[in-house]
Motif scaffolding. Structure first.
Motif, short mmCIF file in Angstrom:
data_model
loop_
_atom_site.label_atom_id
_atom_site.label_comp_id
_atom_site.label_asym_id
_atom_site.label_seq_id
_atom_site.Cartn_x
_atom_site.Cartn_y
_atom_site.Cartn_z
N ARG A 22 -29.66 -30.33 -28.95
CA ARG A 22 -30.38 -29.47 -27.99
C ARG A 22 -31.58 -28.78 -28.66
N ALA A 23 -31.93 -29.23 -29.87
CA ALA A 23 -33.05 -28.64 -30.63
C ALA A 23 -32.83 -27.16 -30.91
N ILE A 24 -31.57 -26.81 -31.17
CA ILE A 24 -31.22 -25.43 -31.53
C ILE A 24 -30.96 -25.40 -33.03
N ALA A 25 -31.72 -24.58 -33.74
CA ALA A 25 -31.50 -24.44 -35.18
C ALA A 25 -30.15 -23.78 -35.41
N ALA A 26 -29.41 -24.28 -36.39
CA ALA A 26 -28.07 -23.74 -36.64
C ALA A 26 -27.82 -23.59 -38.14
N THR A 27 -27.02 -22.59 -38.46
CA THR A 27 -26.53 -22.37 -39.82
C THR A 27 -25.02 -22.24 -39.72
N ALA A 28 -24.32 -22.88 -40.64
CA ALA A 28 -22.86 -22.85 -40.60
C ALA A 28 -22.32 -22.04 -41.78
N TYR A 29 -21.25 -21.32 -41.53
CA TYR A 29 -20.59 -20.48 -42.54
C TYR A 29 -19.13 -20.90 -42.63
N ALA A 30 -18.66 -21.12 -43.86
CA ALA A 30 -17.28 -21.56 -44.07
C ALA A 30 -16.29 -20.41 -43.99
N SER A 31 -16.79 -19.18 -44.03
CA SER A 31 -15.88 -18.02 -43.97
C SER A 31 -16.54 -16.86 -43.25
N ALA A 32 -15.71 -15.99 -42.75
CA ALA A 32 -16.20 -14.77 -42.08
C ALA A 32 -16.96 -13.90 -43.08
N ALA A 33 -16.47 -13.84 -44.30
CA ALA A 33 -17.12 -13.01 -45.33
C ALA A 33 -18.55 -13.48 -45.59
N GLU A 34 -18.74 -14.81 -45.61
CA GLU A 34 -20.08 -15.37 -45.83
C GLU A 34 -21.02 -14.96 -44.68
N PHE A 35 -20.52 -15.04 -43.46
CA PHE A 35 -21.32 -14.65 -42.30
C PHE A 35 -21.62 -13.16 -42.31
N LEU A 36 -20.62 -12.34 -42.61
CA LEU A 36 -20.84 -10.88 -42.64
C LEU A 36 -21.86 -10.50 -43.71
N ALA A 37 -21.86 -11.24 -44.82
CA ALA A 37 -22.85 -10.98 -45.87
C ALA A 37 -24.25 -11.25 -45.33
N TRP A 38 -24.40 -12.30 -44.51
CA TRP A 38 -25.70 -12.58 -43.89
C TRP A 38 -26.11 -11.42 -42.97
N THR A 39 -25.17 -10.91 -42.17
CA THR A 39 -25.52 -9.82 -41.25
C THR A 39 -25.96 -8.57 -42.01
N GLU A 40 -25.40 -8.36 -43.18
CA GLU A 40 -25.79 -7.19 -44.00
C GLU A 40 -27.25 -7.28 -44.42
N ARG A 41 -27.74 -8.49 -44.63
CA ARG A 41 -29.14 -8.66 -45.05
C ARG A 41 -30.11 -8.38 -43.90
N GLY A 42 -29.62 -8.46 -42.65
CA GLY A 42 -30.45 -8.15 -41.49
C GLY A 42 -31.61 -9.08 -41.26
N GLU A 43 -31.48 -10.33 -41.64
CA GLU A 43 -32.55 -11.32 -41.49
C GLU A 43 -32.45 -12.02 -40.14
N PHE A 44 -32.54 -11.23 -39.08
CA PHE A 44 -32.37 -11.79 -37.74
C PHE A 44 -33.59 -12.61 -37.33
N ASP A 45 -33.35 -13.61 -36.50
CA ASP A 45 -34.39 -14.51 -36.04
C ASP A 45 -35.12 -13.88 -34.86
N ALA A 46 -36.44 -13.85 -34.91
CA ALA A 46 -37.24 -13.28 -33.82
C ALA A 46 -37.03 -14.06 -32.52
N GLN A 47 -36.62 -15.32 -32.63
CA GLN A 47 -36.38 -16.15 -31.45
C GLN A 47 -34.95 -15.99 -30.92
N GLY A 48 -34.18 -15.10 -31.53
CA GLY A 48 -32.83 -14.83 -31.06
C GLY A 48 -31.77 -15.45 -31.95
#
Length: 195
Positions: A22-48
């Motif tokens: 569907r031409a949707i960019a995706a990133t996969a995380y093998a663990s919740a901790a890995e994903f939560l670490a990303w949220t801490e960095r606050g590098e949110f996508d301007a496109q949502g």
């Protein structure tokens, strides 16, 4: 950006492929901790951003991850779609009541899931734009807010000056600062931004 959080590699790969169809960019995380670490960095996508979150994971459950996002006020910016292979209707109802975007039981309809992901991305974009506008508004001084309110009411500079007991030149300076801080060029553009 679609964020896929699942401890099973085959599920992450399958969902990543589905998103790319569907031409949707995706990133996969093998663990919740890995994903939560990303949220801490606050590098949110301007496109949502949107999150596909497995309910049952070995390190931290999907519901616990959702609770952390909710506690940080991120559920509007990061709409969460839960995925579960263990039909738990009370859990689904509870998470939806607490602000989850949706809940899908495996196996799910690929098209329905991706349609909801696209809706989640659109909601995230809107929340991001709204947050940016509020951040810009927060940079205005009290006097600039008073001038802003009168501009939005359609008052001319002379009327604004008379109502606030300041010179027209001071109103013009405040008006220029407001336009600069709000990143607009005209009063019409400003009104459209704040409607």
């Amino acid at each position: 950006m679609l964020h896929i959080v699942d401890d099973e590699a085959v599920v992450r790969d399958s969902l990543s492929w589905l998103a790319s169809s569907r031409a949707i960019a995706a990133t996969a995380y093998a663990s919740a901790a890995e994903f939560l670490a990303w949220t801490e960095r606050g590098e949110f996508d301007a496109q949502g951003d949107c999150v596909l979150l497995d309910v049952r994971m070995p390190d931290i459950s999907g519901v616990a991850v959702f609770d952390q996002l909710a506690a940080r006020g991120l559920t509007q910016r990061l709409p969460v779609i839960f995925l579960t292979g263990h039909g738990d209707v009370p859990m689904a109802v509870d998470t939806l009541k607490r602000g989850a975007f949706d809940f899908f039981e495996k196996p799910f309809n690929d098209n329905q899931l991706m349609d909801r992901v696209q809706e989640g991305l659109a909601n995230s974009r809107q929340a991001s734009a709204s947050a940016a506008i509020h951040a810009r508004l927060a940079t205005l001084s009290l006097r600039e807010r008073e001038v802003l309110d009168l501009i939005l009411a359609g008052k001319m500079n002379k009327v604004v000056a008379d109502q606030l007991g300041i010179s027209m030149r001071t109103v013009e300076v405040h008006r220029a600062h407001i336009f600069d801080k709000m990143q607009v060029k005209t009063a019409v553009e400003l009104a459209g931004l704040l409607k």
